[in-house]
Motif scaffolding. Structure first.
Motif, PDB file in Angstrom:
ATOM      1  N   GLU A 154       1.752  -3.382  -0.674  1.00 28.09           N
ATOM      2  CA  GLU A 154       1.920  -2.458   0.451  1.00 28.09           C
ATOM      3  C   GLU A 154       0.614  -2.048   1.132  1.00 28.09           C
ATOM      4  N   GLU A 178       8.567   6.369   2.812  1.00 25.42           N
ATOM      5  CA  GLU A 178       9.065   5.025   2.521  1.00 25.42           C
ATOM      6  C   GLU A 178      10.581   5.071   2.372  1.00 25.42           C
ATOM      7  N   TYR A 180      13.627   2.658   0.992  1.00 22.61           N
ATOM      8  CA  TYR A 180      13.799   1.474   0.144  1.00 22.61           C
ATOM      9  C   TYR A 180      15.142   0.812   0.458  1.00 22.61           C
ATOM     10  N   THR A 194      11.114  -2.701   2.527  1.00 16.38           N
ATOM     11  CA  THR A 194      10.799  -1.274   2.570  1.00 16.38           C
ATOM     12  C   THR A 194      10.319  -0.906   3.964  1.00 16.38           C
ATOM     13  N   ILE A 196       8.126   1.429   6.013  1.00 19.49           N
ATOM     14  CA  ILE A 196       7.010   2.345   5.817  1.00 19.49           C
ATOM     15  C   ILE A 196       6.842   3.133   7.114  1.00 19.49           C
TER      16      ILE A 196
END
Length: 203
Positions: A154, A178, A180, A194, A196
């Motif tokens: 990440e 974040e 998921y 994910t 972000i």
């Protein structure tokens, strides 16, 4: 009766691409629980995850009983920060602070959510059930990007998102967020997806 996919209804906020983009995320109801420590080793992290999901499913059942509306439970989300952000590092996970969250439909206002949470926590003996709360949360103006792969990769995606924010003449604001989209308890980590998200403000 059809089951509503809330991710589709809120697709602007639960869909992203590898190209960073600006979004505006208004407040909506969430289940939230706070904690601190390394998510890979701290027992409290596991306890919080294990408590959030049963409560989210209990609220879904209560909402269906009250309104007739069925919906899919939303994915796990997390806010991440440190008291001293200069020390927020992958090498200092024990100092991380976090809030785990699951988004809810507006129809949660039509049930006695506090009673549902208390009853479910007691009946199931949820280890962190008494610390889970329901409140409104929204990132406001933010930048977001899709990361594909394990969490260990990440940092490069986050750096690219921060560069994008700077290029837009904006500043970082608020807590790293974040979402998921993949179930990280199973599946190939190289395929984990994910979102972000980073709240932003004028410079």
């Amino acid at each position: 009766m059809a089951t509503v996919d809330l991710k589709r209804e809120e697709r602007l906020h639960y869909r992203a691409t590898s190209a960073p983009a600006l979004v505006s995320v208004p407040p909506r109801p969430y289940l939230l629980v706070d904690g601190q420590g390394d998510p890979n080793t701290a027992p409290v992290y596991r306890e919080c995850v294990e408590s959030l999901y049963p409560l989210a499913y209990a609220l879904r059942a209560a909402i269906k009983d009250a309104t007739g509306d069925a919906y899919t439970v939303m994915p796990l989300e997390g806010l991440w920060w440190a008291d001293d952000m200069s020390r927020f590092s992958v090498d200092a996970k024990d100092e991380w602070r976090w809030t785990l969250m699951i988004s809810l439909p507006d129809a949660v206002a039509q049930v006695d959510a506090a009673a549902v949470l208390a009853r479910t926590s007691s009946e199931k003996g949820l280890p962190a059930g008494d610390r889970v709360r329901l409140e409104q949360f929204g990132d406001g103006d933010a930048a977001q990007v899709l990361h594909v792969g394990p969490m260990t990769t990440e940092p490069a995606t986050i750096a690219g998102l921060h560069d994008f924010v700077e290029e837009q003449g904006l500043a970082l604001a608020g807590r790293h967020h974040e979402i998921y989209l993949s179930d990280m308890r199973k599946g190939d980590p190289e395929r984990w997806r994910t979102i972000i998200r980073q709240p932003v403000a004028p410079r």
